[in-house]
Scaffold this active site. Sequence first.
Site, short mmCIF file in Angstrom:
data_model
loop_
_atom_site.label_atom_id
_atom_site.label_comp_id
_atom_site.label_asym_id
_atom_site.label_seq_id
_atom_site.Cartn_x
_atom_site.Cartn_y
_atom_site.Cartn_z
N LEU A 283 0.85 -1.19 0.00
CA LEU A 283 0.00 0.00 0.00
C LEU A 283 0.88 1.24 0.00
O LEU A 283 0.59 2.23 -0.69
CB LEU A 283 -0.93 0.00 1.21
CG LEU A 283 -1.82 -1.23 1.38
CD1 LEU A 283 -2.71 -1.06 2.60
CD2 LEU A 283 -2.66 -1.48 0.13
N ASP A 284 1.96 1.21 0.76
CA ASP A 284 2.92 2.30 0.78
C ASP A 284 3.64 2.44 -0.56
O ASP A 284 3.65 3.50 -1.18
CB ASP A 284 3.96 2.07 1.88
CG ASP A 284 3.59 2.75 3.20
OD1 ASP A 284 2.87 3.76 3.17
OD2 ASP A 284 4.02 2.25 4.25
#
Length: 459
Positions: free
Chosen positions: A357-358
């Site tokens: 997600l990062d």
Amino acid sequence: MRNIAYAWSAVGGDPALAGRVTVTPRHGALAARLPVREAARACVAACALAAAELAARRAGLARVPGVRVDDGAVATACTSERHLLVDGRAPVAFAPLSRFWRTADGWVRTHANYPHHRQRLLSALRAGEAAGEREVEAAMAERTAVEVEEAVYAAGGLAVAVRTFEEWARHPQAVAVAGRPLVEHERLDTAPARVLTALPAEGTPLLPAAGLRVLDLSRVIAGPVATRTLSLLGADVLRVDPPGLPELPDQHTDTGFGKRSATLDLAADRRAFEELLATADVVVTGYRPGALDRFGLGAEELVERRPGLVVAQLSAWGAYGPWGGRRGFDSLVQAATGIAVAEGTPQRPGALPAQVLDHGSGHLLAAAVLRALTEQSDDGCGRVVRVALARTARWLTEEVAADTGTAGDEYAGAGPWLAERDSRLGRLRYARPPVGFDGGPADWARPPGPWGADAACWA
């Protein structure tokens, strides 16, 4: 190619250019129950294509250079913080109090890597400052997951209840996230941006962001990954942190390639900041929504003071809904949105093989900045682009298509995509950049340096 076409469309790209991407699949890379490999590949491909498009525009090329995406390079880059070595020393991972905890009715996930977050967690649980895992376990067991979530948030800490997909879908924040695009775009003014000089069409590397000044007001992983990518592509990236809030050293090293790092007190040194802003082309922010507004650093205010600016904003939950002002990290978003349950076992929640997600959001944000710069060459307008980890999570869990039956080699490890170089911090082993296109750069021009060691001025 469906996922790549979707990500490219999300950053505003011309669908006809998606065919310029060539993929080298490697089975077993980022292995998970969810289509993590496919999502990460799409984010990197969209970023590389945006870089190639801007390079073609600035160099006057008749055709956008071809883009190459290798699953091995993507998998290695998305776990870059795990591959970093500094003089042979492995990085410090999650702190002992950053983990899953069993509660009276389920599980919570906490994040306490920073000392101030650890202190706030212990305060919310009414545990002493010297409390360890045993004391925290006992305090957690007496409360429900939502009680812990709310108490820790109220104390300024970070904890979320672990939810299933179905439970998250009913949450008001999930409803707010569902109504938003994967990447948000907004045009704010009609004042001309600084005209970018032409790039030489001959010779390598092609640096589409050459001559651009990027003010990096982000922390942790996603925002710094975006600015690390812009530095690869030739931008002068200056990361600015408040002097009293140092970054975790290994984290700063991993995401600091190509950049300079300075400290600046926005209250005491406002004139210095305004001088930086006056000649900046891009500002990237990664603090929780509203945190910078008290300093007059909202997107609209920035563009008003610096017409033609591109503002890129990264948040955990989005700047909307009941959690719009909350802090968050990749691990917490995974826990809240059902990912931890999907990747776990009946006995315990799990996690994705990377903080995708990062890393995925970081590459999407960089792609959106590059596309905004390309569009500016037509109309000169300032722009705001926004990405939220929770919206990336929704895309991963509900929209990304898994590869089935695709031919490819097996992922045999990160080795081919690791490199070494000397730096002011020592001898570094690090993951090579995954963003590549014909004629583009293969590595960063400079290694990272110590946190806050550079002057707060443009190169």
